[in-house]
Write a protein that holds these residues in place. Structure first.
Motif, PDB file in Angstrom:
ATOM      1  N   PHE A   1       0.921  -1.203   0.147  1.00 18.68           N
ATOM      2  CA  PHE A   1       0.097   0.179  -0.007  1.00 18.68           C
ATOM      3  C   PHE A   1       0.807   1.123   0.071  1.00 18.68           C
ATOM      4  O   PHE A   1       0.462   2.343   0.076  1.00 18.68           O
ATOM      5  CB  PHE A   1      -0.971  -0.025   1.141  1.00 18.68           C
ATOM      6  N   ARG A   2       2.262   1.136  -0.036  1.00 19.01           N
ATOM      7  CA  ARG A   2       3.118   2.309   0.024  1.00 19.01           C
ATOM      8  C   ARG A   2       2.707   3.284  -1.115  1.00 19.01           C
ATOM      9  O   ARG A   2       2.946   4.627  -0.880  1.00 19.01           O
ATOM     10  CB  ARG A   2       4.480   1.755  -0.356  1.00 19.01           C
ATOM     11  N   PRO A   3       2.296   2.870  -2.470  1.00 21.85           N
ATOM     12  CA  PRO A   3       1.860   4.033  -3.338  1.00 21.85           C
ATOM     13  C   PRO A   3       0.828   4.910  -2.901  1.00 21.85           C
ATOM     14  O   PRO A   3       0.872   6.104  -3.352  1.00 21.85           O
ATOM     15  CB  PRO A   3       1.677   3.221  -4.720  1.00 21.85           C
ATOM     16  N   VAL A   4       0.038   4.627  -2.081  1.00 20.73           N
ATOM     17  CA  VAL A   4      -0.941   5.495  -1.418  1.00 20.73           C
ATOM     18  C   VAL A   4      -0.540   6.044  -0.165  1.00 20.73           C
ATOM     19  O   VAL A   4      -0.842   7.127   0.147  1.00 20.73           O
ATOM     20  CB  VAL A   4      -2.177   4.424  -1.188  1.00 20.73           C
ATOM     21  N   ILE A   5       0.053   5.130   0.647  1.00 22.85           N
ATOM     22  CA  ILE A   5       0.506   5.706   2.128  1.00 22.85           C
ATOM     23  C   ILE A   5       1.609   6.794   1.849  1.00 22.85           C
ATOM     24  O   ILE A   5       1.623   7.717   2.803  1.00 22.85           O
ATOM     25  CB  ILE A   5       1.038   4.509   3.039  1.00 22.85           C
ATOM     26  N   ASP A   6       2.517   6.406   1.167  1.00 24.98           N
ATOM     27  CA  ASP A   6       3.787   7.503   1.097  1.00 24.98           C
ATOM     28  C   ASP A   6       3.573   8.802   0.672  1.00 24.98           C
ATOM     29  O   ASP A   6       4.234   9.737   1.379  1.00 24.98           O
ATOM     30  CB  ASP A   6       4.752   6.750   0.233  1.00 24.98           C
ATOM     31  N   PRO A   7       2.563   9.110  -0.271  1.00 24.13           N
ATOM     32  CA  PRO A   7       2.339  10.535  -0.522  1.00 24.13           C
ATOM     33  C   PRO A   7       1.504  10.965   0.574  1.00 24.13           C
ATOM     34  O   PRO A   7       1.694  12.327   1.061  1.00 24.13           O
ATOM     35  CB  PRO A   7       1.421  10.262  -1.793  1.00 24.13           C
ATOM     36  N   VAL A   8       0.749  10.217   1.152  1.00 19.14           N
ATOM     37  CA  VAL A   8      -0.006  11.015   2.505  1.00 19.14           C
ATOM     38  C   VAL A   8       0.954  11.311   3.540  1.00 19.14           C
ATOM     39  O   VAL A   8       0.768  12.270   4.274  1.00 19.14           O
ATOM     40  CB  VAL A   8      -1.128   9.908   2.867  1.00 19.14           C
TER      41      VAL A   8
END
Length: 297
Positions: free
Chosen positions: A274-281
């Motif tokens: 889920f890093r592509p979603v979590i990292d920007p947040v």
């Protein structure tokens, strides 16, 4: 004696497993607990061989690595196993019965052939799923945590993101009518091979064994540093499939891992897909918390 043990430990253990499930008491060979005990004994034996005949000092098992690996072994034997049965095997068996699919011919095969059939079915599915994981970004995100391990040991085959562990456990064995003992024997043999394939031992088997089964030598190459270097030797236990489908590469590696060989925590492995979603947040939250003057710089 040490040389003989190191060369023949793996084929000898496979032969012992086959003999146990073929000739053992039915009360044992029909029990799932026997499989749990047998695979646990396999792991303990290989851990002992790591201590007796270490391959690389840099892979030496630490207390932290041991308990992390143990967590994943227990996770695979409980939550992952339960999920696979509920979400995959049970529906597959129900579909088999509703469609009237029968493979009674398989019940009349010699025991060793039945075991070989299960091994081939499991490994064929795992090979293509594993290959997909290395050639498709969404699937790679589930599998990458397994490649972030920075050393190889007997229990490392169980380490990975839960989504990947579920996906790699899928097979079509439930569509076949086979004795439980043959299925358990095949699972036990696969456990022996894959445990040795991740183990920190100098147990290098004879060439005929390494032609068919995955060994630590070639599987360590699959765990090489760098994404492109990992795209070979996909078979978890039956490296013959890599030879057949042109993905086999000979060689060995000591340095293993990804992203500058940074070891991931259990939480990081779980959240990795889920890093592509979590990292920007996370980046936006950090930017808001940063002092105004620092943000301007």
């Amino acid at each position: 004696m040490k040389t003989i043990l190191s060369r023949h430990a793996q084929p000898a253990m496979v032969a012992l497993v086959l003999a146990f499930w073929a000739f053992g008491p039915r009360a044992w060979t029909g029990s799932e607990w026997s499989l749990i005990v047998a695979t646990s004994v396999t792991t303990l034996v290989v851990l002992g061989l790591e201590w007796l005949n270490e391959r690389h000092a840099s892979w030496r098992l630490t207390k932290k690595e041991f308990f992390t690996d143990l967590f994943y072994v227990i996770l695979g034997a409980t939550a992952i196993s339960w999920t696979t049965v509920r979400l995959a095997e049970t529906p597959l068996k129900a579909a088999k019965h509703s469609l009237g699919i029968t493979t009674l011919w398989a019940m009349h095969l010699p025991f060793a052939v039945q075991v070989a059939l299960v091994v081939l079915l499991v490994e064929f599915g795992q090979y293509w799923m594993h290959r997909l994981m290395h050639n498709s970004t969404p699937f790679w995100l589930t599998h990458a945590p397994h490649h972030h391990i920075t050393q190889l040991n007997a229990m490392k085959g169980a380490v990975g993101n839960p989504i990947e562990l579920f996906l790699i456990s899928l097979s079509v064995v439930a569509l076949f009518d086979l004795p439980v003992a043959a299925e358990f024997c095949a699972f036990n043999i696969l456990a022996v091979v894959s445990t040795f394939a991740h183990a920190n031992t100098r147990c290098d088997p004879p060439g005929w064994y390494a032609f068919f089964f995955t060994t630590i030598r070639n599987h360590s190459l699959h765990h090489s540093v760098g994404y492109e270097e990992t795209r070979c030797n996909y078979a978890n236990s039956l490296i013959l499939l890599d030879r057949v489908f042109g993905t086999f590469r000979d060689g060995e590696a000591e340095a293993v891992g990804q992203d500058e060989r940074r070891r991931l925590s259990i939480a990081e492995q779980t959240l990795f897909p889920f890093r592509p979603v979590i990292d920007p947040v996370i980046d936006r939250v950090r930017a808001r918390r940063r002092p105004v003057g620092e943000a301007a710089r």
